[in-house]
Design a protein around this motif. Structure first.
Motif, PDB file in Angstrom:
ATOM      1  N   PHE A  27     -45.131 -27.817 -26.882  1.00 39.11           N
ATOM      2  CA  PHE A  27     -45.466 -26.980 -25.694  1.00 39.11           C
ATOM      3  C   PHE A  27     -44.182 -26.050 -24.994  1.00 39.11           C
ATOM      4  CE2 PHE A  27     -44.253 -26.593 -21.114  1.00 39.11           C
ATOM      5  CZ  PHE A  27     -45.880 -26.295 -20.525  1.00 39.11           C
ATOM      6  N   PHE A  28     -42.911 -26.886 -25.280  1.00 36.29           N
ATOM      7  CA  PHE A  28     -41.795 -25.947 -25.107  1.00 36.29           C
ATOM      8  C   PHE A  28     -41.164 -25.012 -26.686  1.00 36.29           C
ATOM      9  CE2 PHE A  28     -41.980 -29.809 -22.380  1.00 36.29           C
ATOM     10  CZ  PHE A  28     -41.361 -29.200 -20.949  1.00 36.29           C
ATOM     11  N   THR A  29     -41.525 -25.206 -27.382  1.00 29.02           N
ATOM     12  CA  THR A  29     -41.182 -24.346 -27.957  1.00 29.02           C
ATOM     13  C   THR A  29     -42.409 -23.118 -27.991  1.00 29.02           C
ATOM     14  OG1 THR A  29     -41.136 -26.395 -30.039  1.00 29.02           O
ATOM     15  CG2 THR A  29     -41.229 -23.824 -30.463  1.00 29.02           C
ATOM     16  N   LYS A  30     -43.143 -23.123 -27.427  1.00 28.80           N
ATOM     17  CA  LYS A  30     -44.123 -21.529 -26.727  1.00 28.80           C
ATOM     18  C   LYS A  30     -43.692 -21.081 -25.818  1.00 28.80           C
ATOM     19  CE  LYS A  30     -48.242 -23.759 -27.006  1.00 28.80           C
ATOM     20  NZ  LYS A  30     -49.184 -24.701 -26.674  1.00 28.80           N
ATOM     21  N   ALA A  31     -43.006 -22.420 -25.100  1.00 34.69           N
ATOM     22  CA  ALA A  31     -42.431 -21.594 -23.817  1.00 34.69           C
ATOM     23  C   ALA A  31     -41.208 -21.130 -24.178  1.00 34.69           C
ATOM     24  CB  ALA A  31     -42.160 -22.667 -22.325  1.00 34.69           C
ATOM     25  N   ALA A  32     -40.360 -21.306 -24.755  1.00 36.08           N
ATOM     26  CA  ALA A  32     -38.652 -20.771 -25.635  1.00 36.08           C
ATOM     27  C   ALA A  32     -39.218 -19.808 -25.909  1.00 36.08           C
ATOM     28  CB  ALA A  32     -38.648 -21.776 -26.183  1.00 36.08           C
ATOM     29  N   LEU A  33     -40.349 -18.923 -26.262  1.00 37.63           N
ATOM     30  CA  LEU A  33     -40.837 -17.677 -27.440  1.00 37.63           C
ATOM     31  C   LEU A  33     -41.600 -16.970 -26.017  1.00 37.63           C
ATOM     32  CD1 LEU A  33     -42.052 -18.878 -30.614  1.00 37.63           C
ATOM     33  CD2 LEU A  33     -39.952 -17.936 -29.548  1.00 37.63           C
ATOM     34  N   LEU A  34     -41.712 -17.285 -24.501  1.00 38.38           N
ATOM     35  CA  LEU A  34     -42.413 -16.633 -23.517  1.00 38.38           C
ATOM     36  C   LEU A  34     -41.695 -15.981 -22.250  1.00 38.38           C
ATOM     37  CD1 LEU A  34     -46.001 -18.709 -23.422  1.00 38.38           C
ATOM     38  CD2 LEU A  34     -45.515 -16.651 -24.341  1.00 38.38           C
ATOM     39  N   THR A  35     -40.362 -17.036 -22.826  1.00 31.59           N
ATOM     40  CA  THR A  35     -39.261 -16.320 -21.544  1.00 31.59           C
ATOM     41  C   THR A  35     -39.112 -15.453 -21.323  1.00 31.59           C
ATOM     42  OG1 THR A  35     -37.746 -17.641 -22.573  1.00 31.59           O
ATOM     43  CG2 THR A  35     -38.708 -19.140 -21.198  1.00 31.59           C
ATOM     44  N   PHE A  36     -39.310 -14.569 -21.189  1.00 31.16           N
ATOM     45  CA  PHE A  36     -38.391 -12.945 -20.975  1.00 31.16           C
ATOM     46  C   PHE A  36     -38.610 -12.608 -19.290  1.00 31.16           C
ATOM     47  CE2 PHE A  36     -40.895 -11.963 -25.242  1.00 31.16           C
ATOM     48  CZ  PHE A  36     -40.189 -11.084 -25.651  1.00 31.16           C
ATOM     49  N   GLY A  37     -36.786 -12.291 -19.204  1.00 33.34           N
ATOM     50  CA  GLY A  37     -37.131 -12.175 -17.693  1.00 33.34           C
ATOM     51  C   GLY A  37     -36.661 -13.509 -17.048  1.00 33.34           C
ATOM     52  N   GLY A  38     -36.323 -14.761 -18.239  1.00 32.16           N
ATOM     53  CA  GLY A  38     -35.578 -16.047 -17.106  1.00 32.16           C
ATOM     54  C   GLY A  38     -36.268 -16.593 -17.058  1.00 32.16           C
ATOM     55  N   ALA A  39     -35.782 -17.827 -16.445  1.00 31.67           N
ATOM     56  CA  ALA A  39     -36.522 -18.662 -15.777  1.00 31.67           C
ATOM     57  C   ALA A  39     -37.478 -18.721 -15.299  1.00 31.67           C
ATOM     58  CB  ALA A  39     -35.841 -20.524 -15.181  1.00 31.67           C
ATOM     59  N   TYR A  40     -37.410 -17.763 -13.758  1.00 31.29           N
ATOM     60  CA  TYR A  40     -38.927 -16.870 -13.470  1.00 31.29           C
ATOM     61  C   TYR A  40     -39.859 -17.012 -13.676  1.00 31.29           C
ATOM     62  CZ  TYR A  40     -35.620 -18.617  -9.324  1.00 31.29           C
ATOM     63  OH  TYR A  40     -34.952 -19.297  -8.493  1.00 31.29           O
ATOM     64  N   ALA A  41     -39.055 -16.249 -14.909  1.00 31.65           N
ATOM     65  CA  ALA A  41     -40.797 -16.149 -15.458  1.00 31.65           C
ATOM     66  C   ALA A  41     -41.792 -17.176 -16.498  1.00 31.65           C
ATOM     67  CB  ALA A  41     -40.599 -14.821 -16.604  1.00 31.65           C
ATOM     68  N   VAL A  42     -41.172 -17.267 -16.792  1.00 32.45           N
ATOM     69  CA  VAL A  42     -41.599 -18.899 -17.946  1.00 32.45           C
ATOM     70  C   VAL A  42     -42.295 -19.972 -17.131  1.00 32.45           C
ATOM     71  CG1 VAL A  42     -40.017 -20.742 -18.647  1.00 32.45           C
ATOM     72  CG2 VAL A  42     -42.125 -19.862 -19.959  1.00 32.45           C
ATOM     73  N   LEU A  43     -42.463 -20.286 -16.029  1.00 33.38           N
ATOM     74  CA  LEU A  43     -41.969 -21.116 -14.447  1.00 33.38           C
ATOM     75  C   LEU A  43     -43.207 -21.418 -13.938  1.00 33.38           C
ATOM     76  CD1 LEU A  43     -39.190 -21.657 -12.192  1.00 33.38           C
ATOM     77  CD2 LEU A  43     -39.344 -22.779 -14.222  1.00 33.38           C
ATOM     78  N   PRO A  44     -43.778 -20.060 -13.950  1.00 34.47           N
ATOM     79  CA  PRO A  44     -45.668 -20.666 -14.306  1.00 34.47           C
ATOM     80  C   PRO A  44     -46.030 -20.956 -14.956  1.00 34.47           C
ATOM     81  CG  PRO A  44     -45.108 -18.807 -12.753  1.00 34.47           C
ATOM     82  CD  PRO A  44     -44.145 -19.066 -14.175  1.00 34.47           C
ATOM     83  N   TYR A  45     -46.131 -20.685 -16.413  1.00 38.00           N
ATOM     84  CA  TYR A  45     -46.176 -21.397 -17.426  1.00 38.00           C
ATOM     85  C   TYR A  45     -46.100 -23.126 -17.730  1.00 38.00           C
ATOM     86  CZ  TYR A  45     -47.184 -22.469 -22.509  1.00 38.00           C
ATOM     87  OH  TYR A  45     -47.693 -22.472 -23.666  1.00 38.00           O
ATOM     88  N   VAL A  46     -45.292 -23.118 -17.596  1.00 33.59           N
ATOM     89  CA  VAL A  46     -44.479 -24.756 -17.663  1.00 33.59           C
ATOM     90  C   VAL A  46     -44.934 -25.530 -16.963  1.00 33.59           C
ATOM     91  CG1 VAL A  46     -42.891 -26.134 -17.098  1.00 33.59           C
ATOM     92  CG2 VAL A  46     -41.931 -24.092 -18.100  1.00 33.59           C
ATOM     93  N   TYR A  47     -45.423 -25.276 -15.191  1.00 31.49           N
ATOM     94  CA  TYR A  47     -46.081 -25.501 -13.885  1.00 31.49           C
ATOM     95  C   TYR A  47     -47.713 -26.155 -14.456  1.00 31.49           C
ATOM     96  CZ  TYR A  47     -47.904 -26.206  -8.991  1.00 31.49           C
ATOM     97  OH  TYR A  47     -48.443 -26.840  -8.425  1.00 31.49           O
ATOM     98  N   GLN A  48     -47.992 -24.795 -15.096  1.00 28.84           N
ATOM     99  CA  GLN A  48     -49.092 -24.856 -15.409  1.00 28.84           C
ATOM    100  C   GLN A  48     -49.747 -25.764 -16.639  1.00 28.84           C
ATOM    101  OE1 GLN A  48     -51.167 -21.597 -17.836  1.00 28.84           O
ATOM    102  NE2 GLN A  48     -53.165 -21.626 -16.689  1.00 28.84           N
ATOM    103  N   GLY A  49     -48.700 -25.660 -17.695  1.00 26.55           N
ATOM    104  CA  GLY A  49     -49.226 -26.589 -18.614  1.00 26.55           C
ATOM    105  C   GLY A  49     -48.885 -28.578 -17.417  1.00 26.55           C
ATOM    106  N   GLY A  50     -47.364 -28.136 -17.225  1.00 27.90           N
ATOM    107  CA  GLY A  50     -46.768 -30.110 -17.017  1.00 27.90           C
ATOM    108  C   GLY A  50     -47.564 -30.225 -15.785  1.00 27.90           C
TER     109      GLY A  50
END
Length: 444
Positions: free
Chosen positions: A255-278
């Motif tokens: 899961f966090f490998t995929k998140a790492a490849l989606l973090t364009f724009g820093g943490a705030y850009a990927v937080l919705p994805y981490v929230y949705q998954g976690g």
């Protein structure tokens, strides 16, 4: 005259990266500003033009840009070992601190003294971000064209909520067009205003010869890429063999490998994805816990994306992975896995792409789009400052009173940074003391 990059002692660089890991408050904007102040202005290890060229590349990549910038500069100074050391030391203290804070959060839940300290730090963090936007903008927005790109970037993300990757793409296109329409504004010999007179020559200067490890060759790219992929695949295989496909640790690694490849724009850009998954898919933690973790991440050193360590620890605590049913060790293992697989791609992006970036440093076709991206980043940083100020000054989202204490603390912090040139650690420490004293005053 060419200089030898080896004149920067490796042990001295290690000590700096180690210290930076403990004091890198303020999110990416504050961390980048802190590195600029120390590496460009004070130590003069690297010139401003080369610092900004590296920053431009890191802004294009997915992942935490400040940590990648530290990795890039460490790699430029001392090769692969220097890059790995800089990147690891930038993250490691934050991992230890967040593990300790998350354990305290789960065990003690609410400690008034800690809440007071965090309450004082938040407005200081806001002031640091505003100051970083000013510092970077004043040195990179050297003409009206770049200022227009910064303004458009701010409007696009603030008013139109356009995703950061699209803003980066648009800024790169505008930079490319600007180089063709206004070539003098984007010429590679142009330096930010007063940068040479202010800081003097650097060890890694604009005309320092490229070290051997930074030279571009396809064989080096293939070797680094295959080595990195092999490390990732070996770690995944170890988890599959020892724990199975559906185990918490294996799921987090993927899961966090995929998140790492989606973090364009820093943490705030990927937080919705981490929230949705976690929260919504794996049920590692609750929505309330996720928001509490974000608050902890905002007020601890290191990249904000380190919230993944909080998510991992809480997930391991709520779903123990060891037969002994040790909640603490399950949490530590899960936090470590989440952090490792989030940051591993960042090292590969730098070690693979660094030689190509250095090879194109004198190519206007490459530098002009990157200048446009830097201008856009100024607008994005300003938007982040507005976001922080909004939530700090109106904690209840305009449904409650204006927070006068936070406004005064933030103003004092900014004045200390801007007028009195105080260090960020001093400002954060003073703000933490003010927050603690104020919380004790209002509770007694």
């Amino acid at each position: 005259m060419n200089k030898n990059i080896d004149t920067i002692p490796f042990k001295q660089a290690l000590w700096y990266w180690f210290k930076l890991g403990f004091i890198s408050f303020g999110g990416p904007a504050g961390q980048i500003s802190m590195m600029h102040q120390e590496l460009v202005e004070k130590r003069k290890w690297i010139s401003e033009q080369r610092f900004l060229h590296a920053l431009n590349y890191c802004m294009v990549l997915p992942g935490p840009e400040a940590q990648q910038l530290a990795t890039y500069i460490g790699w430029l100074m001392h090769g692969v070992s220097g890059g790995i050391a800089a990147g690891v030391l930038f993250v490691l203290p934050s991992l230890f601190i967040l593990i300790a804070l998350t354990w305290s959060y789960l065990v003690f839940n609410d400690v008034p003294a800690v809440s007071g300290i965090l309450y004082g730090i938040k407005p200081a963090v806001t002031a640091i971000i505003v100051f970083a936007a000013y510092r970077i903008g004043s040195r990179t927005l050297s003409n009206r064209y770049l200022k227009l790109i910064a303004a458009l970037s701010f409007f696009a993300i603030f008013a139109l909520n356009i995703p950061f990757p699209l803003i980066v793409l648009g800024a790169g296109v505008l930079g490319w067009l600007g180089a063709h329409c206004f070539p003098n504004q984007f010429h590679i010999s142009e330096h930010p205003a007063n940068s040479i007179n202010s800081f003097g020559p650097a060890i890694i200067d604009d005309h320092t010869s490229m070290p051997g490890h930074a030279k571009f060759t396809w064989s080096k790219i293939y070797k680094t890429g295959l080595t990195g992929f092999g490390i990732w695949a070996s770690l995944i295989l170890v988890l599959l063999i020892n724990f199975g496909r559906h185990n918490l640790l294996t799921q987090m690694a993927w899961f966090f490998t995929k998140a790492a490849l989606l973090t364009f724009g820093g943490a705030y850009a990927v937080l919705p994805y981490v929230y949705q998954g976690g929260v919504g898919h794996f049920y590692w933690l609750t929505g309330t816990q996720m928001m509490d973790g974000l608050a902890l991440g905002e007020t601890t050193p290191g990249p904000l994306i380190m919230i993944v360590a909080f998510v991992g620890f809480v997930g391991g605590w709520n779903h123990p992975v060891f037969e002994t049913n040790s909640l603490v060790w399950s949490g530590i293992a899960a936090a470590s896995i989440a952090t490792l697989f989030t940051f591993l791609p960042s090292f590969l992006f730098i070690l693979i792409g660094g030689p190509l970036v250095e090879a194109t440093r004198d190519d206007l076709k490459m530098t002009a789009p990157l200048k446009g991206i830097t201008a856009a980043v100024v607008g994005v940083i300003l938007n982040l400052a507005v976001f922080f100020a909004w939530h700090v000054l109106w904690p209840l989202n305009f449904n409650g009173p204006f927070d006068v204490f936070s406004a005064l603390t933030g103003t004092v912090a900014f004045v200390l940074l801007f007028k009195f040139k105080r260090g960020m650690v001093t400002v954060i420490g003073l703000s933490a003391i003010l927050g603690l004293l104020y919380s004790l005053l209002i509770t007694n």
